[in-house]
Write an enzyme that holds these catalytic residues in place. Structure first.
Site, short mmCIF file in Angstrom:
data_model
loop_
_atom_site.label_atom_id
_atom_site.label_comp_id
_atom_site.label_asym_id
_atom_site.label_seq_id
_atom_site.Cartn_x
_atom_site.Cartn_y
_atom_site.Cartn_z
N HIS A 82 -1.05 -9.51 -3.89
CA HIS A 82 -2.05 -8.45 -4.13
C HIS A 82 -1.37 -7.30 -4.85
O HIS A 82 -0.31 -6.84 -4.42
CB HIS A 82 -2.61 -8.03 -2.77
CG HIS A 82 -3.69 -6.98 -2.84
ND1 HIS A 82 -4.42 -6.71 -3.96
CD2 HIS A 82 -4.16 -6.13 -1.87
CE1 HIS A 82 -5.29 -5.75 -3.70
NE2 HIS A 82 -5.15 -5.37 -2.45
N ASP A 86 0.04 -0.35 -2.24
CA ASP A 86 0.66 -0.38 -0.91
C ASP A 86 1.48 -1.65 -0.72
O ASP A 86 2.29 -1.74 0.20
CB ASP A 86 -0.38 -0.20 0.21
CG ASP A 86 -1.61 -1.05 0.06
OD1 ASP A 86 -1.97 -1.43 -1.07
OD2 ASP A 86 -2.25 -1.34 1.09
N ASP A 167 -4.48 -8.50 2.35
CA ASP A 167 -5.32 -7.56 3.12
C ASP A 167 -6.23 -8.26 4.14
O ASP A 167 -6.56 -7.67 5.18
CB ASP A 167 -6.22 -6.76 2.16
CG ASP A 167 -5.51 -5.61 1.48
OD1 ASP A 167 -4.40 -5.25 1.92
OD2 ASP A 167 -6.06 -5.07 0.51
N HIS A 228 -1.23 -6.02 6.63
CA HIS A 228 -1.30 -4.82 7.49
C HIS A 228 -1.51 -5.28 8.93
O HIS A 228 -2.34 -6.17 9.18
CB HIS A 228 -2.49 -3.93 7.13
CG HIS A 228 -2.48 -3.37 5.74
ND1 HIS A 228 -1.61 -2.39 5.33
CD2 HIS A 228 -3.25 -3.64 4.66
CE1 HIS A 228 -1.83 -2.08 4.06
NE2 HIS A 228 -2.83 -2.84 3.63
FE1 FEO Z 1 -5.90 -3.71 -1.00
FE2 FEO Z 1 -3.51 -3.18 1.48
O1 FEO Z 1 -4.24 -3.15 -0.28
#
Ligand code: FEO
Length: 402
Positions: A82, A86, A167, A228
């Site tokens: 991705h 981040d 994500d 995450h």
């Molecule tokens: Fe869509 Fe954690 O970036």
């Protein structure tokens, strides 16, 4: 440089080498109450492979964790699942330091990385279902467009039955715990719901298609490792089931009353509307803006059937917090809501009509004409508010899914 950060073992051949951002409180408009993690993973196959990187300020934390397992110079491949920064913010410096043999991304990801970082080096574009040979094992990549960006993809590590999902299936939760079974189930569900509501709701159709596609891929999944929050080690079926439920968008018998107030009149109205809804058996959330965050309202809307919005008239228009929250929620495209507008005014009015327009712009079915009260509501006005609450509750009960 040694700064004491260590990798966490995920399986015999996979390590978490990401970073914990304890202090971030605003993630492009989303309130991250505990912070978040940027997960990166190191696969110690014949071809040592790094999957995703971390937000740029955390690169030394990632390198230290990598170094606790291998010399970063030993990394052969980097896979970017991705391109949002981040996860890609440390990629250019990682490439400079590590000089990997190859960097892989999806077709759209390769272009997105060029557009972000204006890189000179080649990025190998992997097609949907493309296989990357790591010597003693392999990784297969699957496009997951709009989950979260057009470039997004999953990577599946065959031997470990491990799906790296960027994500998808993640949450903004900073913690020392790396696995789902180390955290309370209610925390996991709440934070995953908040993430879905605020990041993914508008892509629900694509998510349903993807959930249908996963069994057809014929891959055996033991664990899901998002970019995450915790890794789904013991019960990844639970997050798949929750994603299906949220993406199917099943409004329940629940109303969210969102409002702001100047001198307490719209607050009195909100509470009376809430009373009417509750008396009629609807679950109610009363949410005063400036006391709650827009991202918490989005979370409550994930399973709500009604959105009731209230604002005093300020300078002939709606209170700015209402415009902020409703524009934000409009972008997330919650479907199937019913609702109404209400508010107090002093002389000219105007906010309630504009609120109704904002609600219509969100495709909210207006149950009853907007309710306005001059200056301060008396007993009769508050009874009209309770009636409005009862009318919305009645409409909710007649929806297919409450
Ligand atoms: Fe869509 Fe954690 O970036």
């Amino acid at each position: 440089m040694s700064n004491g950060f260590k990798a966490s073992k995920v399986t015999d051949n996979v390590y978490w080498v990401g970073a914990v951002d304890w202090n971030v409180r605003d993630f492009h408009g989303y309130a991250t109450h505990t912070g978040t993690t940027y997960n990166a993973f190191l696969v110690t196959a014949d071809k040592v492979t790094l999957i995703d990187t971390v937000k740029k300020p955390f690169k030394e934390e990632m390198f230290a964790r990598i170094r606790s397992v291998v010399d970063p110079g030993a990394i052969d491949y980097v896979i970017s699942n991705h391109s949002e920064m981040d996860h890609s913010g440390s990629l250019p410096e990682t490439i400079d330091r590590v000089r990997p043999e190859k960097v892989f991304a999806s077709v759209m990801g390769a272009q997105a990385l060029r557009d972000h970082f204006h890189m000179n080096g080649e990025i190998v574009a992997v097609g949907d279902g493309g296989r990357i040979d790591l010597g003693n094992t392999s990784i297969t990549c699957y496009e997951t467009r709009m989950l979260h960006w057009p470039d997004s993809m999953f990577s599946y590590l065959a031997g470990e039955k491990l799906l790296f999902s960027q994500d998808a299936f993640g949450m903004h939760l900073a913690s020392y715990e790396r696995f789902d079974d180390e955290l309370d189930e209610s925390v996991l569900e709440h934070e995953a719901a908040k993430y879905f509501a605020n990041i993914l709701t508008l892509y629900s159709k694509q998510i349903l298609k993807l959930l249908e596609k996963v069994p057809e891929l014929g891959i055996d999944i033991d664990m899901i490792a998002p970019d995450h929050g915790p890794i789904w080690r013991s019960n990844h079926g639970r997050i798949l089931e929750l994603y299906r439920r949220w993406a199917e968008r099943r409004p329940t018998n629940k109303a969210v009353v969102v409002y702001d107030t100047m001198w307490g009149s719209t607050d009195l109205m909100a509470r009376a509307i809430g009373d009417g809804l509750a008396e009629a058996g609807t679950h109610v959330r009363i949410m005063k803006l400036r006391a709650v965050h827009r991202s918490d309202i989005a979370t409550e809307l994930l399973d709500a059937g009604a959105l009731v919005a209230g604002s005093p008239t300020l300078n002939n228009t709606v209170f700015p917090t209402l415009a902020d929250a409703l524009v934000y929620c409009k972008g997330l495209r919650f479907t199937g809501l019913v609702g109404a507008a209400f508010g107090s005014y002093g002389w000219s009015g105007g906010a309630v009509k504009q609120l109704e327009e904002l609600l219509r712009g969100m495709n909210v079915e207006i149950v009853s004409e907007g309710l306005q009260v001059k200056y301060v509501p008396d007993g009769e006005a508050l009874e009209r508010c309770r009636e409005l609450g009862r009318a919305i509750a009645d409409r909710l009960k007649r929806l297919p899914n409450p």
